[in-house]
Design an enzyme around this catalytic site. Structure first.
Site, mmCIF file in Angstrom:
data_model
loop_
_atom_site.group_PDB
_atom_site.id
_atom_site.type_symbol
_atom_site.label_atom_id
_atom_site.label_comp_id
_atom_site.label_asym_id
_atom_site.label_seq_id
_atom_site.Cartn_x
_atom_site.Cartn_y
_atom_site.Cartn_z
ATOM 1 N N ASP A 260 -23.844 -20.609 -33.132
ATOM 2 C CA ASP A 260 -24.656 -19.588 -33.781
ATOM 3 C C ASP A 260 -23.794 -19.010 -34.894
ATOM 4 O OD1 ASP A 260 -26.693 -17.802 -34.383
ATOM 5 O OD2 ASP A 260 -27.054 -17.285 -32.293
ATOM 6 N N TRP A 261 -24.389 -18.238 -35.759
ATOM 7 C CA TRP A 261 -23.695 -17.796 -36.964
ATOM 8 C C TRP A 261 -22.588 -16.790 -36.608
ATOM 9 C CZ3 TRP A 261 -26.870 -21.360 -37.380
ATOM 10 C CH2 TRP A 261 -27.251 -21.926 -38.576
#
Length: 721
Positions: A260-261
């Site tokens: 995920d970011w």
């Protein structure tokens, strides 16, 4: 739709309702091509593919014809266009189909619609030039307070598995990759980036992993996204046990694992523990220095120093290339996608129609008859509020959005007078507004029918985490209490018009104790997408017979929820202990005899159904075949979800009283009867034995219970297994 739905198979759920075969990521001929490409790549080029090179892309190798990989958020619609930065672009064609959210999809209990839903996403992502759509989100709904429950699907792993496999197959049939998220145990938002999750192995295997396993083994998902949280002390995205041992080891996942970011925290742990692609870490001041990511230049230095074998890098590149070849990104032509077509809009409408749940309908208040109504009062800011751009990273720019108010106006035309009152004001800490309430009371008392649209709200301003965000990424709800003084409004209007219809909007359960006993008709509308107002109007006026079922339990009060009664939420001193263990949702309510407000699987219809002629048989290969006749005994065509639960009698270990192991949505004309058949394999009777590290089905007696919800059992019978 095939009538055969099996139970757990090796702790994996076999989906047989869809006939579309998933293409494998591993293909010997393709592997040879990948090997040849990797041999031609420099170390710098290889490492350049392991991290982002813009907000939503990862690096390619132009000289070898390897493109960038373009991703986009989109659990229920392709996200607004950001280009290579984070500022939304203007004057671009990024207004598309806004589908109902994940919990509304799950409430259809229709895996075929899951496939159709995914196909819309895949087609629109392809039209927009995206290679990976960041969905579905399938984390278990453990607490009513999780701000991201609206994106997820259910508290039950079997229901999630059936719906997620359909969704993934639909997306990937379009030549676009789905990204299954968030692996694993991302069940709260407020401290998601730091919280450490501690749970038993049995809870992990029985509750929190089956959906992911089905998506990998049956859905053949191309990519998996790691979660932000820690799991047993190690960040999930670089967690050896979750990724190397289980996902890539036990399950044999051949695709790529992306972060995920900003979810990568350590270069060596990411490299060694299975992370293949690092996205979104904010390193340095803008413009971001992508080569300084954890999986950037540091990896080059580690390989050159001999501390990291180049074979480890090659494996990650190979996984990325597998996905690229499977989705025709390399040396192949993609078919064009389609964007916001009439057919896509009809899918959005169909999902909303089948997902909206009729919770209560005393005295047959619903459906309303247009022929008997000259005026109607529509009350509540949620009646006139658009939701597409809410929720955080799942925001969608819709081509249009039919609000409930507009949907009712469109349906009734000019023949019925529609009067609107705001009723309450959406703002954090907003209390009841006497002036707005009185306005609502006045029109409700003078019209033939009244409907209040109330409940939760999405946040709007993603950059500031909108103060009005109750259902949104990065925030959790403070409690289950209905905000903005809505309880006062509802009680006042019910007093003025006892037949007022209540429509709840939002991401899940809300405390309705103050007025639920006085209300005669309640609908759960979720966030129903761009055609949600149309769907709600058609259900309210009987043009569509409601068939949605709750994919999660609605507790009476927060303290009844097992995560809060037995466990912890959000945690203590940076750690959350899942003391509720395997007793999540209805597994707790049914086992411990706690009365819910509305049970798992509940949903009413405008017709009635009967169950007859149940036949069960245990075969030599340790299967239980089960058939039952279901008849529409009413005067309206409709659909019923036949739910099959397995209940061990005198189990040798602690087990939930009953667990969902099969279901089918059956569409019946008035007076029609159909025979529904199920096969329950050995795994439908199994639990995870932590000592044996294996699934075990103890010999003994089991009850097969068939009904309309976990509480409404219509037929049952014992089998000796």
């Amino acid at each position: 739709m095939n009538n055969k739905i099996t139970g757990f198979v090796g702790s994996v759920l076999m989906l047989t309702v869809l006939t579309v075969n998933a293409q494998s990521l591993f293909n010997p001929a393709t592997e040879a091509k990948i090997t040849a490409l990797i041999k031609k790549m420099t170390l710098d080029e290889k490492v350049g593919m392991l991290h982002a090179n813009s907000s939503f892309t990862s690096g390619g190798v132009k000289r070898l014809g390897i493109p960038e990989m373009v991703t986009s958020d989109g659990p229920h619609g392709v996200r607004i266009e950001h280009g290579r930065g984070w500022t939304p672009l203007k004057n671009v064609n990024d207004a598309g189909t806004y589908l109902p959210t994940g919990n509304a999809l799950a409430a259809t209990w229709n895996p075929k619609l899951g496939y159709d839903f995914g196909a819309v996403l895949g087609s629109e992502a392809k039209f927009r030039g995206k290679d990976v759509i960041l969905g579905p989100g399938i984390n278990i709904i453990r607490s009513p307070l999780n701000g991201r429950n609206f994106e997820y699907q259910s508290e039950d792993p079997y229901l999630i598995s059936q719906m997620a496999v359909g969704y993934i197959k639909g997306v990937q049939a379009q030549g676009v990759s789905a990204s299954l998220k968030h692996f694993a145990a991302n069940n709260e938002e407020v401290d998601r980036g730091t919280v450490n999750v501690e749970m038993s192995e049995r809870a992990l295997r029985e509750i929190y992993l089956p959906g992911f396993e089905a998506a990998v083994k049956i859905g053949q998902v191309n990519t998996v996204m790691g979660a932000y949280n820690k799991f047993r002390g190690q960040y999930a995205t670089e967690n050896k046990y979750l990724i190397n041992d289980i996902l890539k080891g036990e399950w044999g996942f051949k695709g790529l694992v992306m972060s995920d970011w900003g979810a990568v925290h350590n270069t060596m742990e990411a490299l060694e523990n299975g992370t293949d692609l690092e996205m979104g870490s904010d390193i340095g001041t803008p413009p971001l220095k992508y080569d300084q990511f954890f999986m950037g230049d540091t990896v080059i230095a580690l390989v050159k120093s001999g501390k990291v074998p180049v074979a480890l890098v090659d494996d990650k590149v190979r996984r990325i290339l597998r996905v690229m070849f499977k989705t025709n990104m390399i040396a192949a032509k993609r078919t064009p996608g389609a964007y916001n077509t009439k057919a896509h809009q009809q899918t959005a409408l169909k999902v909303a129609e089948e997902g909206i749940v009729l919770l209560k309908n005393e005295d047959n208040v619903l459906p309303l008859a247009k022929s008997k109504i000259k005026s109607i009062a529509i009350i509540g800011q949620n009646a006139n509020r658009e939701n597409a751009m809410g929720g955080g990273s799942s925001q969608v720019k819709a081509k249009y959005e039919i609000t409930p108010l507009q949907g009712i106006k469109n349906l009734v035309g000019g023949g019925i007078s529609v009067q609107y009152a705001q009723g309450y004001k959406i703002a954090r800490n907003q209390q009841a507004d006497d002036t707005l309430i009185q306005e609502a009371v006045n029109i409700a008392s003078k019209t033939d029918a009244a409907i209040i649209f109330c409940g939760w709200t999405h946040g709007y301003d993603y950059s500031k985490w909108d103060d009005n965000a109750y259902d949104a990424e990065g925030v959790d709800k403070p409690d289950m209490n209905m905000p903005f003084g809505q309880n006062e409004l509802i009680k006042a209007v019910l007093k003025a018009n006892p037949k007022t219809i209540i429509v709840l909007m939002g991401g899940g359960p809300i405390d309705v104790r103050e007025w639920v006993g006085e209300s005669k008709a309640i609908i759960e509308g979720w966030y129903p997408g761009m055609e949600g107002g149309t769907a709600l109007a058609k259900i309210i006026f009987g043009e569509v017979n409601p068939s949605g079922k709750l994919p999660m339990t609605f507790p009476k009060k927060l303290e009844d929820s097992p995560a809060h009664k037995l466990g912890e939420f959000p945690g203590v001193n940076g750690t959350v202990h899942y003391k509720d263990d395997i007793f999540v949702g209805y597994r707790y309510f049914d086992t411990y005899n706690v009365e819910p407000q509305f049970p798992f699987g509940h949903g009413l219809s405008y017709t009635s159904f009967s169950y007859q002629n149940a036949v069960k048989k245990v075969t030599g290969d340790k299967q239980v075949s089960y058939s039952i006749d279901i008849k529409n005994t009413g005067k309206k065509d409709g659909a019923q979800v036949v739910q099959v639960y397995v209940e061990p009698i005198n189990p040798l270990v602690s087990r939930p009283r009953k667990e969902l192991k099969a279901f089918e949505k059956v569409f019946l004309k008035a007076g029609e009867t159909k025979t529904v058949k199920f096969i329950l394999n050995k795994d439908a009777f199994s639990y995870y034995d932590e000592k044996k590290k294996a699934w075990v089905a103890d010999k003994g007696q089991y009850l097969i219970a068939v009904g309309n919800s976990s509480k409404d059992i219509q037929a049952s019978g014992e089998v000796v297994f």
